[in-house]
Motif scaffolding. Sequence first.
Motif, PDB file in Angstrom:
ATOM      1  N   TYR A  24      -8.638 -51.997  14.385  1.00  0.00           N
ATOM      2  CA  TYR A  24     -10.011 -52.045  13.891  1.00  0.00           C
ATOM      3  C   TYR A  24     -10.385 -50.745  13.198  1.00  0.00           C
ATOM      4  CZ  TYR A  24     -10.292 -56.127  16.838  1.00  0.00           C
ATOM      5  OH  TYR A  24     -10.062 -57.340  17.404  1.00  0.00           O
ATOM      6  N   ASN A  25     -11.231 -50.851  12.194  1.00  0.00           N
ATOM      7  CA  ASN A  25     -11.761 -49.711  11.485  1.00  0.00           C
ATOM      8  C   ASN A  25     -13.268 -49.664  11.764  1.00  0.00           C
ATOM      9  OD1 ASN A  25     -11.874 -47.518   9.840  1.00  0.00           O
ATOM     10  ND2 ASN A  25     -11.779 -48.671   7.937  1.00  0.00           N
ATOM     11  N   ILE A  26     -13.694 -48.651  12.527  1.00  0.00           N
ATOM     12  CA  ILE A  26     -15.094 -48.517  12.907  1.00  0.00           C
ATOM     13  C   ILE A  26     -15.751 -47.528  11.952  1.00  0.00           C
ATOM     14  CG2 ILE A  26     -16.689 -47.849  14.741  1.00  0.00           C
ATOM     15  CD1 ILE A  26     -14.449 -48.575  16.727  1.00  0.00           C
ATOM     16  N   ILE A  27     -16.805 -47.966  11.277  1.00  0.00           N
ATOM     17  CA  ILE A  27     -17.505 -47.134  10.308  1.00  0.00           C
ATOM     18  C   ILE A  27     -18.867 -46.783  10.892  1.00  0.00           C
ATOM     19  CG2 ILE A  27     -18.357 -46.972   7.941  1.00  0.00           C
ATOM     20  CD1 ILE A  27     -16.370 -49.293   7.302  1.00  0.00           C
ATOM     21  N   ILE A  28     -19.134 -45.454  10.989  1.00  0.00           N
ATOM     22  CA  ILE A  28     -20.397 -44.992  11.552  1.00  0.00           C
ATOM     23  C   ILE A  28     -21.051 -43.990  10.604  1.00  0.00           C
ATOM     24  CG2 ILE A  28     -19.635 -45.304  13.924  1.00  0.00           C
ATOM     25  CD1 ILE A  28     -19.286 -42.244  14.072  1.00  0.00           C
ATOM     26  N   ALA A  29     -22.337 -43.783  10.817  1.00  0.00           N
ATOM     27  CA  ALA A  29     -23.080 -42.726  10.135  1.00  0.00           C
ATOM     28  C   ALA A  29     -23.486 -41.743  11.225  1.00  0.00           C
ATOM     29  CB  ALA A  29     -24.293 -43.283   9.421  1.00  0.00           C
ATOM     30  N   ASN A  34     -27.203 -37.786  16.650  1.00  0.00           N
ATOM     31  CA  ASN A  34     -26.899 -39.162  17.037  1.00  0.00           C
ATOM     32  C   ASN A  34     -25.910 -39.785  16.062  1.00  0.00           C
ATOM     33  OD1 ASN A  34     -27.099 -41.448  18.582  1.00  0.00           O
ATOM     34  ND2 ASN A  34     -29.232 -41.854  18.133  1.00  0.00           N
ATOM     35  N   TRP A  35     -25.475 -40.999  16.347  1.00  0.00           N
ATOM     36  CA  TRP A  35     -24.671 -41.776  15.410  1.00  0.00           C
ATOM     37  C   TRP A  35     -25.182 -43.204  15.402  1.00  0.00           C
ATOM     38  CZ3 TRP A  35     -22.029 -45.981  17.271  1.00  0.00           C
ATOM     39  CH2 TRP A  35     -21.736 -46.001  18.624  1.00  0.00           C
ATOM     40  N   LYS A  36     -24.912 -43.902  14.282  1.00  0.00           N
ATOM     41  CA  LYS A  36     -25.344 -45.285  14.124  1.00  0.00           C
ATOM     42  C   LYS A  36     -24.172 -46.092  13.581  1.00  0.00           C
ATOM     43  CE  LYS A  36     -28.730 -48.106  11.732  1.00  0.00           C
ATOM     44  NZ  LYS A  36     -29.813 -48.128  10.758  1.00  0.00           N
ATOM     45  N   LEU A  37     -23.929 -47.244  14.167  1.00  0.00           N
ATOM     46  CA  LEU A  37     -22.849 -48.117  13.730  1.00  0.00           C
ATOM     47  C   LEU A  37     -23.197 -48.768  12.402  1.00  0.00           C
ATOM     48  CD1 LEU A  37     -20.131 -49.511  14.549  1.00  0.00           C
ATOM     49  CD2 LEU A  37     -21.540 -51.348  15.430  1.00  0.00           C
ATOM     50  N   ILE A  38     -22.284 -48.684  11.436  1.00  0.00           N
ATOM     51  CA  ILE A  38     -22.476 -49.351  10.153  1.00  0.00           C
ATOM     52  C   ILE A  38     -21.715 -50.668  10.133  1.00  0.00           C
ATOM     53  CG2 ILE A  38     -22.079 -49.214   7.667  1.00  0.00           C
ATOM     54  CD1 ILE A  38     -22.514 -46.215   7.897  1.00  0.00           C
ATOM     55  N   ASP A  39     -20.422 -50.630  10.500  1.00  0.00           N
ATOM     56  CA  ASP A  39     -19.624 -51.856  10.485  1.00  0.00           C
ATOM     57  C   ASP A  39     -18.349 -51.671  11.285  1.00  0.00           C
ATOM     58  OD1 ASP A  39     -18.973 -54.449   9.901  1.00  0.00           O
ATOM     59  OD2 ASP A  39     -18.821 -54.165   7.747  1.00  0.00           O
ATOM     60  N   LEU A  48     -16.811 -57.703  11.955  1.00  0.00           N
ATOM     61  CA  LEU A  48     -17.142 -58.268  13.258  1.00  0.00           C
ATOM     62  C   LEU A  48     -18.646 -58.450  13.421  1.00  0.00           C
ATOM     63  CD1 LEU A  48     -14.694 -56.471  15.698  1.00  0.00           C
ATOM     64  CD2 LEU A  48     -14.507 -58.717  14.687  1.00  0.00           C
ATOM     65  N   LYS A  49     -19.443 -57.786  12.574  1.00  0.00           N
ATOM     66  CA  LYS A  49     -20.896 -57.967  12.630  1.00  0.00           C
ATOM     67  C   LYS A  49     -21.288 -59.389  12.263  1.00  0.00           C
ATOM     68  CE  LYS A  49     -22.854 -55.047  10.029  1.00  0.00           C
ATOM     69  NZ  LYS A  49     -23.652 -54.088   9.302  1.00  0.00           N
ATOM     70  N   ASP A  50     -20.424 -60.099  11.525  1.00  0.00           N
ATOM     71  CA  ASP A  50     -20.709 -61.489  11.176  1.00  0.00           C
ATOM     72  C   ASP A  50     -20.616 -62.399  12.400  1.00  0.00           C
ATOM     73  OD1 ASP A  50     -20.956 -60.626   8.575  1.00  0.00           O
ATOM     74  OD2 ASP A  50     -18.940 -61.279   7.993  1.00  0.00           O
ATOM     75  N   PHE A  51     -19.780 -62.017  13.372  1.00  0.00           N
ATOM     76  CA  PHE A  51     -19.566 -62.836  14.566  1.00  0.00           C
ATOM     77  C   PHE A  51     -20.368 -62.325  15.756  1.00  0.00           C
ATOM     78  CE2 PHE A  51     -15.627 -62.819  12.063  1.00  0.00           C
ATOM     79  CZ  PHE A  51     -15.635 -64.129  11.654  1.00  0.00           C
ATOM     80  N   ILE A  52     -20.460 -61.001  15.880  1.00  0.00           N
ATOM     81  CA  ILE A  52     -21.174 -60.360  16.980  1.00  0.00           C
ATOM     82  C   ILE A  52     -22.228 -59.459  16.343  1.00  0.00           C
ATOM     83  CG2 ILE A  52     -20.956 -58.864  18.999  1.00  0.00           C
ATOM     84  CD1 ILE A  52     -17.973 -59.509  19.019  1.00  0.00           C
ATOM     85  N   GLY A  53     -23.411 -59.435  16.852  1.00  0.00           N
ATOM     86  CA  GLY A  53     -24.480 -58.613  16.290  1.00  0.00           C
ATOM     87  C   GLY A  53     -24.212 -57.119  16.401  1.00  0.00           C
ATOM     88  N   ARG A  54     -24.776 -56.336  15.483  1.00  0.00           N
ATOM     89  CA  ARG A  54     -24.569 -54.886  15.478  1.00  0.00           C
ATOM     90  C   ARG A  54     -25.099 -54.254  16.755  1.00  0.00           C
ATOM     91  NH1 ARG A  54     -27.806 -51.679  11.331  1.00  0.00           N
ATOM     92  NH2 ARG A  54     -29.080 -51.149  13.097  1.00  0.00           N
ATOM     93  N   ASP A  55     -26.227 -54.734  17.257  1.00  0.00           N
ATOM     94  CA  ASP A  55     -26.786 -54.156  18.477  1.00  0.00           C
ATOM     95  C   ASP A  55     -25.858 -54.366  19.673  1.00  0.00           C
ATOM     96  OD1 ASP A  55     -27.331 -56.877  18.245  1.00  0.00           O
ATOM     97  OD2 ASP A  55     -29.159 -56.764  19.444  1.00  0.00           O
ATOM     98  N   VAL A  56     -25.181 -55.505  19.727  1.00  0.00           N
ATOM     99  CA  VAL A  56     -24.233 -55.780  20.810  1.00  0.00           C
ATOM    100  C   VAL A  56     -23.010 -54.871  20.677  1.00  0.00           C
ATOM    101  CG1 VAL A  56     -22.721 -57.517  21.831  1.00  0.00           C
ATOM    102  CG2 VAL A  56     -25.000 -58.162  21.040  1.00  0.00           C
ATOM    103  N   LEU A  57     -22.503 -54.705  19.462  1.00  0.00           N
ATOM    104  CA  LEU A  57     -21.358 -53.816  19.251  1.00  0.00           C
ATOM    105  C   LEU A  57     -21.701 -52.378  19.616  1.00  0.00           C
ATOM    106  CD1 LEU A  57     -19.961 -55.198  15.887  1.00  0.00           C
ATOM    107  CD2 LEU A  57     -18.842 -55.276  18.099  1.00  0.00           C
ATOM    108  N   GLU A  58     -22.899 -51.913  19.251  1.00  0.00           N
ATOM    109  CA  GLU A  58     -23.308 -50.551  19.602  1.00  0.00           C
ATOM    110  C   GLU A  58     -23.397 -50.380  21.116  1.00  0.00           C
ATOM    111  OE1 GLU A  58     -26.855 -49.130  17.750  1.00  0.00           O
ATOM    112  OE2 GLU A  58     -25.857 -48.833  15.829  1.00  0.00           O
ATOM    113  N   LYS A  59     -23.942 -51.368  21.817  1.00  0.00           N
ATOM    114  CA  LYS A  59     -24.016 -51.289  23.280  1.00  0.00           C
ATOM    115  C   LYS A  59     -22.615 -51.209  23.883  1.00  0.00           C
ATOM    116  CE  LYS A  59     -28.385 -53.443  24.442  1.00  0.00           C
ATOM    117  NZ  LYS A  59     -29.045 -54.558  25.133  1.00  0.00           N
ATOM    118  N   MET A  60     -21.686 -51.977  23.337  1.00  0.00           N
ATOM    119  CA  MET A  60     -20.311 -51.949  23.836  1.00  0.00           C
ATOM    120  C   MET A  60     -19.686 -50.573  23.634  1.00  0.00           C
ATOM    121  SD  MET A  60     -19.105 -55.722  22.519  1.00  0.00           S
ATOM    122  CE  MET A  60     -17.398 -55.294  22.469  1.00  0.00           C
ATOM    123  N   LEU A  61     -19.886 -49.970  22.458  1.00  0.00           N
ATOM    124  CA  LEU A  61     -19.293 -48.665  22.169  1.00  0.00           C
ATOM    125  C   LEU A  61     -19.956 -47.539  22.971  1.00  0.00           C
ATOM    126  CD1 LEU A  61     -18.852 -48.976  18.326  1.00  0.00           C
ATOM    127  CD2 LEU A  61     -17.058 -49.001  20.040  1.00  0.00           C
TER     128      LEU A  61
END
Length: 70
Positions: A24-29, A34-39, A48-61
């Motif tokens: 996986y390639n995790i792209i952040i700002a 702080n940091w914010k997940l882009i994709d 993966l944002k198309d299948f799982i929401g960005r807020d869920v991915l951020e919580k996981m990370l």
Amino acid sequence: MGKNKTCKKCGESIIKEEHKIKNYNIIIARCKCNWKLIDVLDESGSSLKDFIGRDVLEKMLRSKVSNINL
């Protein structure tokens, strides 16, 4: 040339980073505060944002059990 974006909290410029973890390639700002997940892209380039929401991915990370440090 475009103007760099700055964080409203800390005043530092926001830098776009890519982290390659397994397949996986995790792209952040990231800024100083702080940091914010882009994709998150898999090896085929699908987001993966198309299948799982960005807020869920951020919580996981950000979770305590995650062994990924960004």
